[in-house]
Motif scaffolding. Structure first.
Motif, PDB file in Angstrom:
ATOM      1  N   VAL A 228      -4.843   7.689 -10.067  1.00 22.73           N
ATOM      2  CA  VAL A 228      -6.100   7.001  -9.723  1.00 22.73           C
ATOM      3  C   VAL A 228      -5.935   5.489  -9.873  1.00 22.73           C
ATOM      4  CG1 VAL A 228      -8.514   6.684 -10.430  1.00 22.73           C
ATOM      5  CG2 VAL A 228      -7.593   8.993 -10.148  1.00 22.73           C
ATOM      6  N   ALA A 229      -5.195   5.060 -10.898  1.00 18.85           N
ATOM      7  CA  ALA A 229      -4.985   3.610 -11.087  1.00 18.85           C
ATOM      8  C   ALA A 229      -4.277   3.022  -9.859  1.00 18.85           C
ATOM      9  CB  ALA A 229      -4.174   3.354 -12.360  1.00 18.85           C
ATOM     10  N   ALA A 230      -3.257   3.720  -9.353  1.00 21.15           N
ATOM     11  CA  ALA A 230      -2.520   3.217  -8.176  1.00 21.15           C
ATOM     12  C   ALA A 230      -3.423   3.232  -6.939  1.00 21.15           C
ATOM     13  CB  ALA A 230      -1.266   4.058  -7.945  1.00 21.15           C
ATOM     14  N   LEU A 231      -4.195   4.303  -6.791  1.00 22.03           N
ATOM     15  CA  LEU A 231      -5.094   4.389  -5.627  1.00 22.03           C
ATOM     16  C   LEU A 231      -6.153   3.294  -5.676  1.00 22.03           C
ATOM     17  CD1 LEU A 231      -5.548   8.271  -5.350  1.00 22.03           C
ATOM     18  CD2 LEU A 231      -4.246   6.775  -3.813  1.00 22.03           C
ATOM     19  N   LYS A 232      -6.658   3.017  -6.896  1.00 22.89           N
ATOM     20  CA  LYS A 232      -7.682   1.956  -7.019  1.00 22.89           C
ATOM     21  C   LYS A 232      -7.090   0.588  -6.708  1.00 22.89           C
ATOM     22  CE  LYS A 232     -11.307   4.184  -8.873  1.00 22.89           C
ATOM     23  NZ  LYS A 232     -12.498   4.459  -9.445  1.00 22.89           N
TER      24      LYS A 232
ATOM     25  N   ASP B 258     -12.663   6.750  -0.528  1.00 23.15           N
ATOM     26  CA  ASP B 258     -12.661   5.278  -0.389  1.00 23.15           C
ATOM     27  C   ASP B 258     -11.434   4.826   0.415  1.00 23.15           C
ATOM     28  OD1 ASP B 258     -14.959   5.064  -1.925  1.00 23.15           O
ATOM     29  OD2 ASP B 258     -13.877   4.624  -3.791  1.00 23.15           O
ATOM     30  N   VAL B 259     -10.281   5.412   0.109  1.00 18.65           N
ATOM     31  CA  VAL B 259      -9.054   5.077   0.856  1.00 18.65           C
ATOM     32  C   VAL B 259      -9.270   5.397   2.334  1.00 18.65           C
ATOM     33  CG1 VAL B 259      -6.643   5.763   1.264  1.00 18.65           C
ATOM     34  CG2 VAL B 259      -7.441   5.376  -1.081  1.00 18.65           C
ATOM     35  N   GLY B 260      -9.769   6.614   2.612  1.00 22.21           N
ATOM     36  CA  GLY B 260      -9.989   7.044   3.994  1.00 22.21           C
ATOM     37  C   GLY B 260     -10.933   6.108   4.731  1.00 22.21           C
TER      38      GLY B 260
ATOM     39  N   LEU C 119      -7.118   0.198  -3.080  1.00 21.57           N
ATOM     40  CA  LEU C 119      -8.426  -0.100  -2.461  1.00 21.57           C
ATOM     41  C   LEU C 119      -8.619  -1.609  -2.327  1.00 21.57           C
ATOM     42  CD1 LEU C 119     -10.797   2.436  -4.271  1.00 21.57           C
ATOM     43  CD2 LEU C 119      -9.687   2.667  -2.034  1.00 21.57           C
ATOM     44  N   ARG C 120      -8.284  -2.328  -3.401  1.00 23.92           N
ATOM     45  CA  ARG C 120      -8.438  -3.807  -3.344  1.00 23.92           C
ATOM     46  C   ARG C 120      -7.486  -4.381  -2.304  1.00 23.92           C
ATOM     47  NH1 ARG C 120     -11.619  -1.813  -6.634  1.00 23.92           N
ATOM     48  NH2 ARG C 120     -12.514  -1.456  -4.582  1.00 23.92           N
TER      49      ARG C 120
ATOM     50  N   ILE D  76       0.836  -1.208   0.000  1.00 18.75           N
ATOM     51  CA  ILE D  76       0.000   0.000   0.000  1.00 18.75           C
ATOM     52  C   ILE D  76       0.872   1.260   0.000  1.00 18.75           C
ATOM     53  CG2 ILE D  76      -1.706   1.274   1.396  1.00 18.75           C
ATOM     54  CD1 ILE D  76      -2.786  -1.647   2.146  1.00 18.75           C
ATOM     55  N   VAL D  77       1.954   1.236   0.766  1.00 18.87           N
ATOM     56  CA  VAL D  77       2.896   2.361   0.732  1.00 18.87           C
ATOM     57  C   VAL D  77       3.429   2.536  -0.696  1.00 18.87           C
ATOM     58  CG1 VAL D  77       5.248   3.042   1.453  1.00 18.87           C
ATOM     59  CG2 VAL D  77       3.551   2.389   3.172  1.00 18.87           C
ATOM     60  N   HIS D  78       3.750   1.431  -1.336  1.00 17.11           N
ATOM     61  CA  HIS D  78       4.245   1.483  -2.720  1.00 17.11           C
ATOM     62  C   HIS D  78       3.205   2.137  -3.645  1.00 17.11           C
ATOM     63  CE1 HIS D  78       6.170   0.132  -6.428  1.00 17.11           C
ATOM     64  NE2 HIS D  78       5.004  -0.344  -6.794  1.00 17.11           N
ATOM     65  N   GLU D  79       1.949   1.738  -3.505  1.00 17.18           N
ATOM     66  CA  GLU D  79       0.887   2.304  -4.367  1.00 17.18           C
ATOM     67  C   GLU D  79       0.710   3.798  -4.100  1.00 17.18           C
ATOM     68  OE1 GLU D  79       0.236   0.344  -6.581  1.00 17.18           O
ATOM     69  OE2 GLU D  79      -0.557  -1.596  -5.944  1.00 17.18           O
ATOM     70  N   TRP D  80       0.699   4.161  -2.819  1.00 14.82           N
ATOM     71  CA  TRP D  80       0.465   5.576  -2.488  1.00 14.82           C
ATOM     72  C   TRP D  80       1.658   6.432  -2.898  1.00 14.82           C
ATOM     73  CZ3 TRP D  80      -1.906   4.927   3.129  1.00 14.82           C
ATOM     74  CH2 TRP D  80      -3.171   4.315   3.008  1.00 14.82           C
ATOM     75  N   GLU D  81       2.867   5.876  -2.842  1.00 13.43           N
ATOM     76  CA  GLU D  81       4.031   6.635  -3.331  1.00 13.43           C
ATOM     77  C   GLU D  81       3.947   6.782  -4.849  1.00 13.43           C
ATOM     78  OE1 GLU D  81       7.471   4.655  -1.653  1.00 13.43           O
ATOM     79  OE2 GLU D  81       7.411   5.949   0.136  1.00 13.43           O
ATOM     80  N   THR D  82       3.513   5.709  -5.521  1.00 13.41           N
ATOM     81  CA  THR D  82       3.317   5.789  -6.980  1.00 13.41           C
ATOM     82  C   THR D  82       2.311   6.891  -7.297  1.00 13.41           C
ATOM     83  OG1 THR D  82       3.760   3.428  -7.181  1.00 13.41           O
ATOM     84  CG2 THR D  82       2.615   4.458  -9.035  1.00 13.41           C
ATOM     85  N   ALA D  83       1.203   6.926  -6.551  1.00 18.16           N
ATOM     86  CA  ALA D  83       0.157   7.930  -6.781  1.00 18.16           C
ATOM     87  C   ALA D  83       0.693   9.337  -6.498  1.00 18.16           C
ATOM     88  CB  ALA D  83      -1.042   7.635  -5.877  1.00 18.16           C
TER      89      ALA D  83
END
Ligand code: HEM
Length: 273
Positions: free
Chosen positions: A77-81, A219-221, A84-85, A57-64
């Motif tokens: 948005v792709a990284a944030l979505k 959604d993340v929150g 979510l999964r 998740i840290v990786h995705e949020w850093e990507t975003a």
């Protein structure tokens, strides 16, 4: 002897290519139990599994965060979505620990010593990315140079939310200079002007890409809030109001942490739409 057609290869000179990639042998030998209780294994592995999800998740949020910095909203948005999964999978991993009784937890609790999830550096990086910065959270990691350096960097860098607000400012929305130039090492404090920007975005065309970005962040929150609440309820079941192994007041302390809103104005703006 020739191998039958259509069956997997069995012959490898060294370790298998699967092992070379996954390092399953390393991963499945990191379970150093501290008690004889048969229930400790799932406690340790669930904690390790959650650490791995925190890492993803840290990786995705850093990507975003990096994508937002280059104004690439679709990549953000792709990284944030994806996250979510992953947050849903993280939250589902509470299941094996969600109904521990105090007697079951007591069977290995003393073996944990002063160990507590409070000392999880990867969880702290998640919180920093959400804007919940705190220099004092680095203190427990002084003895681990790599971990400390990574956290220090995360403390200094803009959070995911800082990058969202900077992007909104570049798009002409009235984000105050005091927000854009804030001390990044401090916890993000909600701003009425930022709330107004989200109110305006939510009052307009809902298909606007910035309004949709706001919904993805919401959604993340929500899923982070769910993790905190599932943790709180599991803790209440397993130990009532005893103090935590990390030295806090336990449930009372976690209750306060769980009431914090992630991306605060995205929640308060809703009252004005
Ligand atoms: C049912 C088992 C669990 C109980 C009873 C429990 C209890 C607690 C307590 C009492 C605290 C407050 C700090 C302290 O004094 O220790 C805490 C914090 C924390 N725990 Fe757990 N915990 C459990 C499972 C887990 C698991 C599996 C994880 C996964 C990594 C985890 C991660 C955390 C984190 C990240 C914090 C810090 C939260 C924050 O800073 O807001 N806990 N836990």
């Amino acid at each position: 002897m020739s191998q039958e057609a259509d069956t997997p290869n069995l012959d490898f000179a060294g370790t298998t290519p699967y092992e070379d990639y996954v390092q399953a042998d390393v991963l499945t030998h990191l379970q150093h139990l501290r008690s004889d209780d048969p229930g400790e294994m799932v406690f340790l592995v669930t904690t390790q599994v959650m650490e791995l999800w925190f890492t993803v998740i840290v990786h995705e949020w850093e990507t975003a965060t990096h994508a937002l910095r280059r104004d690439d909203i679709p990549a953000a948005v792709a990284a944030l979505k994806r996250s979510l999964r992953e947050l849903e999978a993280l939250n589902a991993s509470w299941r094996p620990l969600a109904q521990l009784t105090p007697a079951q937890f007591n069977s290995y609790r003393s073996a944990l010593g002063e160990g507590s999830g409070f000392q999880s550096a990867m969880y702290r990086r998640m919180e920093f990315l959400l804007g919940d910065k705190s220099a004092s959270m680095l203190v427990p990691h002084r003895g681990a140079p790599r971990v400390h350096a990574e956290l220090e960097k995360a403390l200094q860098e803009p959070s995911l939310y800082d990058e969202v607000l900077a992007l909104l400012a570049r798009r002409g929305y009235a984000i105050p200079a005091s927000v854009l130039q804030r001390d990044l090492t401090q916890k993000y404090e909600p701003s009425p002007a930022v709330e107004k920007v989200w109110t305006d975005l939510y009052s307009g065309d809902e298909s606007n890409e910035l309004a949709r970005l706001g919904e993805t962040l919401t959604d993340v929150g929500e899923l982070v809030w769910r993790w905190r609440n599932d943790h709180l309820v599991a803790t209440r079941r397993a130990m009532g109001s005893k103090t935590g192994t990390g030295g806090s007041a336990g449930v009372a302390w976690l209750e306060k942490r769980a009431t914090k809103n992630v991306f605060p104005e995205l929640w308060t703006a809703r009252s004005h739409v």
